[in-house]
Design a protein around this motif. Structure first.
Motif, PDB file in Angstrom:
ATOM      1  N   ILE A 180     -12.368 -26.754  33.858  1.00  0.00           N
ATOM      2  CA  ILE A 180     -13.565 -27.593  33.907  1.00  0.00           C
ATOM      3  C   ILE A 180     -13.153 -28.898  34.576  1.00  0.00           C
ATOM      4  CG2 ILE A 180     -15.367 -28.757  32.563  1.00  0.00           C
ATOM      5  CD1 ILE A 180     -14.703 -26.717  30.324  1.00  0.00           C
ATOM      6  N   ILE A 181     -13.857 -29.265  35.641  1.00  0.00           N
ATOM      7  CA  ILE A 181     -13.489 -30.454  36.388  1.00  0.00           C
ATOM      8  C   ILE A 181     -14.678 -31.406  36.491  1.00  0.00           C
ATOM      9  CG2 ILE A 181     -11.720 -29.228  37.704  1.00  0.00           C
ATOM     10  CD1 ILE A 181     -13.671 -29.060  40.048  1.00  0.00           C
ATOM     11  N   ASP A 182     -14.403 -32.628  36.878  1.00  0.00           N
ATOM     12  CA  ASP A 182     -15.388 -33.676  37.149  1.00  0.00           C
ATOM     13  C   ASP A 182     -16.125 -34.141  35.895  1.00  0.00           C
ATOM     14  OD1 ASP A 182     -17.138 -35.507  38.163  1.00  0.00           O
ATOM     15  OD2 ASP A 182     -17.920 -34.217  39.741  1.00  0.00           O
ATOM     16  N   PHE A 183     -15.650 -35.236  35.347  1.00  0.00           N
ATOM     17  CA  PHE A 183     -16.249 -35.819  34.153  1.00  0.00           C
ATOM     18  C   PHE A 183     -16.952 -37.140  34.460  1.00  0.00           C
ATOM     19  CE2 PHE A 183     -13.513 -32.615  32.606  1.00  0.00           C
ATOM     20  CZ  PHE A 183     -13.994 -32.242  31.365  1.00  0.00           C
ATOM     21  N   GLY A 184     -17.370 -37.286  35.716  1.00  0.00           N
ATOM     22  CA  GLY A 184     -18.009 -38.524  36.140  1.00  0.00           C
ATOM     23  C   GLY A 184     -19.381 -38.760  35.540  1.00  0.00           C
ATOM     24  N   ASP A 185     -20.013 -37.706  34.992  1.00  0.00           N
ATOM     25  CA  ASP A 185     -21.346 -37.862  34.407  1.00  0.00           C
ATOM     26  C   ASP A 185     -21.320 -37.940  32.888  1.00  0.00           C
ATOM     27  OD1 ASP A 185     -22.359 -37.833  36.919  1.00  0.00           O
ATOM     28  OD2 ASP A 185     -23.500 -35.974  36.723  1.00  0.00           O
ATOM     29  N   MET A 186     -20.155 -38.100  32.304  1.00  0.00           N
ATOM     30  CA  MET A 186     -20.074 -38.218  30.845  1.00  0.00           C
ATOM     31  C   MET A 186     -20.982 -39.328  30.332  1.00  0.00           C
ATOM     32  SD  MET A 186     -16.040 -37.828  29.860  1.00  0.00           S
ATOM     33  CE  MET A 186     -16.368 -38.435  28.212  1.00  0.00           C
ATOM     34  N   ASN A 187     -21.670 -39.055  29.225  1.00  0.00           N
ATOM     35  CA  ASN A 187     -22.519 -40.074  28.626  1.00  0.00           C
ATOM     36  C   ASN A 187     -22.794 -39.725  27.170  1.00  0.00           C
ATOM     37  OD1 ASN A 187     -25.496 -38.812  28.420  1.00  0.00           O
ATOM     38  ND2 ASN A 187     -24.524 -38.066  30.297  1.00  0.00           N
ATOM     39  N   SER A 188     -23.162 -40.712  26.408  1.00  0.00           N
ATOM     40  CA  SER A 188     -23.542 -40.487  25.015  1.00  0.00           C
ATOM     41  C   SER A 188     -24.955 -39.926  24.994  1.00  0.00           C
ATOM     42  CB  SER A 188     -23.483 -41.795  24.220  1.00  0.00           C
ATOM     43  OG  SER A 188     -22.163 -42.294  24.192  1.00  0.00           O
ATOM     44  N   GLY A 189     -25.100 -38.729  24.465  1.00  0.00           N
ATOM     45  CA  GLY A 189     -26.405 -38.083  24.468  1.00  0.00           C
ATOM     46  C   GLY A 189     -26.597 -37.213  23.241  1.00  0.00           C
ATOM     47  N   PHE A 190     -27.063 -35.990  23.492  1.00  0.00           N
ATOM     48  CA  PHE A 190     -27.346 -35.047  22.421  1.00  0.00           C
ATOM     49  C   PHE A 190     -26.808 -33.673  22.807  1.00  0.00           C
ATOM     50  CE2 PHE A 190     -30.705 -38.243  22.468  1.00  0.00           C
ATOM     51  CZ  PHE A 190     -30.672 -38.709  21.159  1.00  0.00           C
ATOM     52  N   TYR A 191     -26.394 -32.910  21.802  1.00  0.00           N
ATOM     53  CA  TYR A 191     -25.852 -31.583  22.079  1.00  0.00           C
ATOM     54  C   TYR A 191     -26.794 -30.729  22.924  1.00  0.00           C
ATOM     55  CZ  TYR A 191     -21.943 -32.093  18.772  1.00  0.00           C
ATOM     56  OH  TYR A 191     -20.787 -32.497  18.137  1.00  0.00           O
ATOM     57  N   VAL A 192     -28.088 -30.737  22.581  1.00  0.00           N
ATOM     58  CA  VAL A 192     -29.030 -29.869  23.285  1.00  0.00           C
ATOM     59  C   VAL A 192     -29.169 -30.261  24.752  1.00  0.00           C
ATOM     60  CG1 VAL A 192     -31.118 -31.207  22.706  1.00  0.00           C
ATOM     61  CG2 VAL A 192     -31.259 -28.709  23.051  1.00  0.00           C
ATOM     62  N   HIS A 193     -28.864 -31.505  25.102  1.00  0.00           N
ATOM     63  CA  HIS A 193     -28.874 -31.892  26.512  1.00  0.00           C
ATOM     64  C   HIS A 193     -27.855 -31.078  27.300  1.00  0.00           C
ATOM     65  CE1 HIS A 193     -30.755 -36.202  26.079  1.00  0.00           C
ATOM     66  NE2 HIS A 193     -31.580 -35.232  25.752  1.00  0.00           N
ATOM     67  N   GLU A 194     -26.661 -30.920  26.743  1.00  0.00           N
ATOM     68  CA  GLU A 194     -25.613 -30.172  27.444  1.00  0.00           C
ATOM     69  C   GLU A 194     -26.029 -28.722  27.651  1.00  0.00           C
ATOM     70  OE1 GLU A 194     -23.053 -30.979  29.567  1.00  0.00           O
ATOM     71  OE2 GLU A 194     -21.906 -31.871  27.920  1.00  0.00           O
ATOM     72  N   LEU A 195     -26.638 -28.135  26.638  1.00  0.00           N
ATOM     73  CA  LEU A 195     -27.103 -26.757  26.757  1.00  0.00           C
ATOM     74  C   LEU A 195     -28.152 -26.630  27.853  1.00  0.00           C
ATOM     75  CD1 LEU A 195     -27.383 -23.825  25.845  1.00  0.00           C
ATOM     76  CD2 LEU A 195     -28.923 -24.614  24.025  1.00  0.00           C
ATOM     77  N   ALA A 196     -29.115 -27.538  27.879  1.00  0.00           N
ATOM     78  CA  ALA A 196     -30.163 -27.494  28.907  1.00  0.00           C
ATOM     79  C   ALA A 196     -29.572 -27.632  30.307  1.00  0.00           C
ATOM     80  CB  ALA A 196     -31.188 -28.602  28.650  1.00  0.00           C
ATOM     81  N   ILE A 197     -28.607 -28.527  30.451  1.00  0.00           N
ATOM     82  CA  ILE A 197     -27.950 -28.734  31.748  1.00  0.00           C
ATOM     83  C   ILE A 197     -27.229 -27.465  32.184  1.00  0.00           C
ATOM     84  CG2 ILE A 197     -26.058 -29.974  32.883  1.00  0.00           C
ATOM     85  CD1 ILE A 197     -26.940 -32.442  31.162  1.00  0.00           C
ATOM     86  N   ALA A 198     -26.498 -26.831  31.254  1.00  0.00           N
ATOM     87  CA  ALA A 198     -25.761 -25.605  31.583  1.00  0.00           C
ATOM     88  C   ALA A 198     -26.712 -24.485  31.982  1.00  0.00           C
ATOM     89  CB  ALA A 198     -24.901 -25.184  30.395  1.00  0.00           C
ATOM     90  N   ILE A 199     -27.801 -24.310  31.240  1.00  0.00           N
ATOM     91  CA  ILE A 199     -28.764 -23.261  31.578  1.00  0.00           C
ATOM     92  C   ILE A 199     -29.352 -23.491  32.960  1.00  0.00           C
ATOM     93  CG2 ILE A 199     -31.040 -22.323  31.019  1.00  0.00           C
ATOM     94  CD1 ILE A 199     -30.343 -22.637  28.065  1.00  0.00           C
ATOM     95  N   MET A 200     -29.786 -24.729  33.229  1.00  0.00           N
ATOM     96  CA  MET A 200     -30.405 -25.011  34.520  1.00  0.00           C
ATOM     97  C   MET A 200     -29.454 -24.696  35.677  1.00  0.00           C
ATOM     98  SD  MET A 200     -30.197 -27.730  36.940  1.00  0.00           S
ATOM     99  CE  MET A 200     -30.823 -27.314  38.559  1.00  0.00           C
ATOM    100  N   HIS A 201     -28.210 -25.132  35.579  1.00  0.00           N
ATOM    101  CA  HIS A 201     -27.279 -24.934  36.686  1.00  0.00           C
ATOM    102  C   HIS A 201     -26.870 -23.471  36.849  1.00  0.00           C
ATOM    103  CE1 HIS A 201     -26.729 -29.013  38.121  1.00  0.00           C
ATOM    104  NE2 HIS A 201     -26.756 -29.420  36.861  1.00  0.00           N
ATOM    105  N   MET A 202     -26.820 -22.710  35.756  1.00  0.00           N
ATOM    106  CA  MET A 202     -26.538 -21.279  35.875  1.00  0.00           C
ATOM    107  C   MET A 202     -27.738 -20.542  36.471  1.00  0.00           C
ATOM    108  SD  MET A 202     -23.395 -20.932  35.057  1.00  0.00           S
ATOM    109  CE  MET A 202     -23.179 -22.604  35.728  1.00  0.00           C
ATOM    110  N   MET A 203     -28.947 -21.008  36.202  1.00  0.00           N
ATOM    111  CA  MET A 203     -30.134 -20.409  36.803  1.00  0.00           C
ATOM    112  C   MET A 203     -30.084 -20.478  38.324  1.00  0.00           C
ATOM    113  SD  MET A 203     -33.234 -21.714  34.301  1.00  0.00           S
ATOM    114  CE  MET A 203     -34.527 -20.932  35.288  1.00  0.00           C
ATOM    115  N   VAL A 204     -29.546 -21.566  38.839  1.00  0.00           N
ATOM    116  CA  VAL A 204     -29.526 -21.779  40.286  1.00  0.00           C
ATOM    117  C   VAL A 204     -28.621 -20.786  41.007  1.00  0.00           C
ATOM    118  CG1 VAL A 204     -28.925 -23.451  42.098  1.00  0.00           C
ATOM    119  CG2 VAL A 204     -30.120 -24.210  40.059  1.00  0.00           C
TER     120      VAL A 204
END
Length: 360
Positions: free
Chosen positions: A246-270
């Motif tokens: 896993i590379i590139d941690f430039g977008d790290m931020n304090s958020g919520f667990y479900v945000h990470e899941l939504a991001i992963a789903i969206m990018h895998m959809m593409v």
């Protein structure tokens, strides 16, 4: 001025993305790390500049030069570098920082790469072998592993201790999913595009149905960018592909667990030939580590739409000033038509597919 506009104005006016030549990069490697290059070439990037490096001592590295805007916040990059080491120590395959000859993990250099002298933070990172996940068959098992890994990363990051961890709050960070309403200030980049009205609808839906649920979301530190370029895979002994980096941690931020899941789903959809089928397998992998609560589950569909909005809009905006950026062109072509098709599916239909798939 609105912070989002300030950021984009700075990126346009200051030519934030570095544009160093191979010779300049080689000089940095020699002066900072006493390394001589045997091979060197650029790697894809959004707003930083990355180089693959094979040194004459036979070792492989990645030279990462942060854009001039991010370079103004060395504490943030220090925490990102620390996070990679922390994850590696806890069994997550990430890169690690390589110290300079004077023992520093990053160095601020004032150089000219074509836009006048500006300051850039330079780091040398270990190289992780493997293929981008988009280059191999995206099987249900690999999607499951992607969801599982995303949950693992955020669970580990939640235990990270650093005196400057608060720098990850990043309240005005444009890629932070909770900042979706900030898109309203830059929707003009889609004037004449059918997706503009879709985005307006998603933003209103986000305000009315997601934002009120935030008190019920579980907080964490998000890696923030589980996309295909940041996930590396290799075949195992059975010929099945496994995540190896896993590379590139430039977008790290304090958020919520479900945000990470939504991001992963969206990018895998593409990157999947049947985008709607992605969610169930990724969700199943995620919930093997971290089951969603009722509020998170109810908002997942809109959060995935929200991530589509961010990617499409910000990529279109960046193309105004970087029309030759192949990475941006690729994303623009990939994402827009998938977003359009996905936006036509109602919430109940999508949830039926995803949640049923997560039970398999």
């Amino acid at each position: 001025m609105f912070p989002l506009l300030v950021l984009f104005q700075n990126m346009s006016e200051n030519c934030s993305k570095p544009n160093f030549s191979l010779a300049q990069a080689s000089d940095m490697l020699k002066s900072l790390y006493d390394l001589t290059t045997s091979q060197i070439h650029t790697l894809p990037s959004y707003d930083d500049q990355n180089f693959y490096v094979l040194s004459t001592n036979g070792n492989e590295y990645v030279l990462k030069i942060s854009n001039s805007e991010d370079s103004k916040n060395p504490t943030l990059i220090e925490v990102q570098t620390f996070a990679m080491s922390f994850l590696l120590e806890n069994g997550i395959p990430t890169q690690k920082g390589i110290p300079t000859t004077t023992g520093q993990l990053m160095s601020l250099r004032e150089l000219d790469c074509g836009y006048g002298r500006q300051k850039y933070l330079v780091r040398l990172l270990s190289y992780l072998p493997g293929k981008n996940i988009s280059k191999v068959p995206l099987t249900p098992q690999l999607l499951y592993e992607t969801g599982k890994m995303a949950a693992k990363v955020d669970k580990v990051l939640q235990n990270m201790k650093h005196p400057s961890v608060s720098v990850l709050d990043r309240d005005n960070f444009v890629w932070k999913l909770s900042n979706l309403p900030a898109l309203e200030k830059v929707l003009y980049v889609l004037d004449g595009d059918r997706l503009q009205e879709v985005m307006k609808s998603v933003i209103e839906l986000f305000k009315s149905s997601v934002a009120p649920q935030y008190p019920y979301f579980r907080k964490c530190i998000n890696q923030g960018d589980f996309n295909d370029l940041n996930l590396l895979v290799q075949p195992d002994t059975n010929g099945c592909y496994k995540i190896c980096g896993i590379i590139d941690f430039g977008d790290m931020n304090s958020g919520f667990y479900v945000h990470e899941l939504a991001i992963a789903i969206m990018h895998m959809m593409v990157i999947h030939p049947n985008p709607i089928d992605v969610g169930g397998a990724v969700l199943a992998g995620w919930e093997s580590e971290l089951p969603l609560n009722e509020a998170e589950r109810d908002c997942l569909y809109v959060l995935v739409l929200a991530r589509f909005c961010q990617v499409v809009c910000y990529v279109c905006h960046s193309l105004l000033t970087q029309p030759e950026n192949e990475y941006l062109i690729m994303w623009s072509k990939k994402v827009s038509h998938i977003f359009w098709d996905f936006s036509k599916l109602n919430k109940e239909h999508v949830e039926k597919i995803w949640f049923h798939g997560a039970k398999i």
